[in-house]
Design a protein around this motif. Sequence first.
Motif, PDB file in Angstrom:
ATOM      1  N   PRO A  48       2.744  -4.598   2.380  1.00  0.00           N
ATOM      2  CA  PRO A  48       3.695  -3.833   1.570  1.00  0.00           C
ATOM      3  C   PRO A  48       3.031  -2.736   0.737  1.00  0.00           C
ATOM      4  CG  PRO A  48       3.651  -6.140   0.896  1.00  0.00           C
ATOM      5  CD  PRO A  48       2.801  -6.015   2.106  1.00  0.00           C
ATOM      6  N   GLY A  49       1.748  -2.893   0.462  1.00  0.00           N
ATOM      7  CA  GLY A  49       1.027  -1.851  -0.262  1.00  0.00           C
ATOM      8  C   GLY A  49       0.962  -0.552   0.526  1.00  0.00           C
ATOM      9  N   LYS A  73       2.352   2.914  -0.736  1.00  0.00           N
ATOM     10  CA  LYS A  73       1.506   4.105  -0.728  1.00  0.00           C
ATOM     11  C   LYS A  73       2.258   5.291  -0.124  1.00  0.00           C
ATOM     12  CE  LYS A  73      -2.981   3.886   0.237  1.00  0.00           C
ATOM     13  NZ  LYS A  73      -4.249   3.766   0.992  1.00  0.00           N
ATOM     14  N   GLU A  74       2.975   5.053   0.976  1.00  0.00           N
ATOM     15  CA  GLU A  74       3.779   6.113   1.595  1.00  0.00           C
ATOM     16  C   GLU A  74       4.846   6.623   0.635  1.00  0.00           C
ATOM     17  OE1 GLU A  74       5.428   5.227   5.448  1.00  0.00           O
ATOM     18  OE2 GLU A  74       3.545   4.312   6.107  1.00  0.00           O
ATOM     19  N   GLY A 129       5.135  12.568  -4.226  1.00  0.00           N
ATOM     20  CA  GLY A 129       4.171  13.535  -4.720  1.00  0.00           C
ATOM     21  C   GLY A 129       3.585  13.184  -6.074  1.00  0.00           C
ATOM     22  N   ILE A 130       3.496  11.908  -6.375  1.00  0.00           N
ATOM     23  CA  ILE A 130       2.910  11.495  -7.653  1.00  0.00           C
ATOM     24  C   ILE A 130       1.540  10.865  -7.399  1.00  0.00           C
ATOM     25  CG2 ILE A 130       5.112  11.211  -8.831  1.00  0.00           C
ATOM     26  CD1 ILE A 130       5.003   8.265  -8.332  1.00  0.00           C
ATOM     27  N   LEU A 189      -2.887  -1.339  -9.296  1.00  0.00           N
ATOM     28  CA  LEU A 189      -2.056  -0.654  -8.309  1.00  0.00           C
ATOM     29  C   LEU A 189      -2.879  -0.273  -7.084  1.00  0.00           C
ATOM     30  CD1 LEU A 189       0.658   0.433  -7.466  1.00  0.00           C
ATOM     31  CD2 LEU A 189       0.140   2.543  -8.730  1.00  0.00           C
ATOM     32  N   SER A 190      -4.088   0.176  -7.302  1.00  0.00           N
ATOM     33  CA  SER A 190      -4.961   0.563  -6.193  1.00  0.00           C
ATOM     34  C   SER A 190      -5.241  -0.613  -5.261  1.00  0.00           C
ATOM     35  CB  SER A 190      -6.268   1.141  -6.736  1.00  0.00           C
ATOM     36  OG  SER A 190      -7.093   1.561  -5.689  1.00  0.00           O
ATOM     37  N   LYS A 191      -5.442  -1.811  -5.833  1.00  0.00           N
ATOM     38  CA  LYS A 191      -5.677  -3.003  -5.010  1.00  0.00           C
ATOM     39  C   LYS A 191      -4.480  -3.261  -4.102  1.00  0.00           C
ATOM     40  CE  LYS A 191      -7.542  -6.695  -6.827  1.00  0.00           C
ATOM     41  NZ  LYS A 191      -7.899  -7.787  -7.757  1.00  0.00           N
TER      42      LYS A 191
END
Length: 97
Positions: free
Chosen positions: A9-10, A14-15, A21-22, A38-40
Amino acid sequence: MSMHNPAHPGAILKELILELGITVTDAAAHLCVSRKTLSKILNGRGAITTDMALRLEMVFGKPSADHWLRLQSAYDLWQARNNRQAVHVVPYEMNLA
């Protein structure tokens, strides 16, 4: 019906972030989580928890928290089924005669 190798789901999140555009930093700030957290998730090394699913629903509106949790559950179950050799259980034999 189970999916064949569902996306983490990450990757879907990400998509969504890219489409809007954030930046990851801005998304993390709106979600009130660290950029690292969030990056993980975005890189498939962390799961979308119930808390995160609710945050995503509150910040982005759609998809719903339920949807994020279904995506995570489908991913987790697929992974577990493909690693079932690591699960050591003894099947219960029932005598129905």
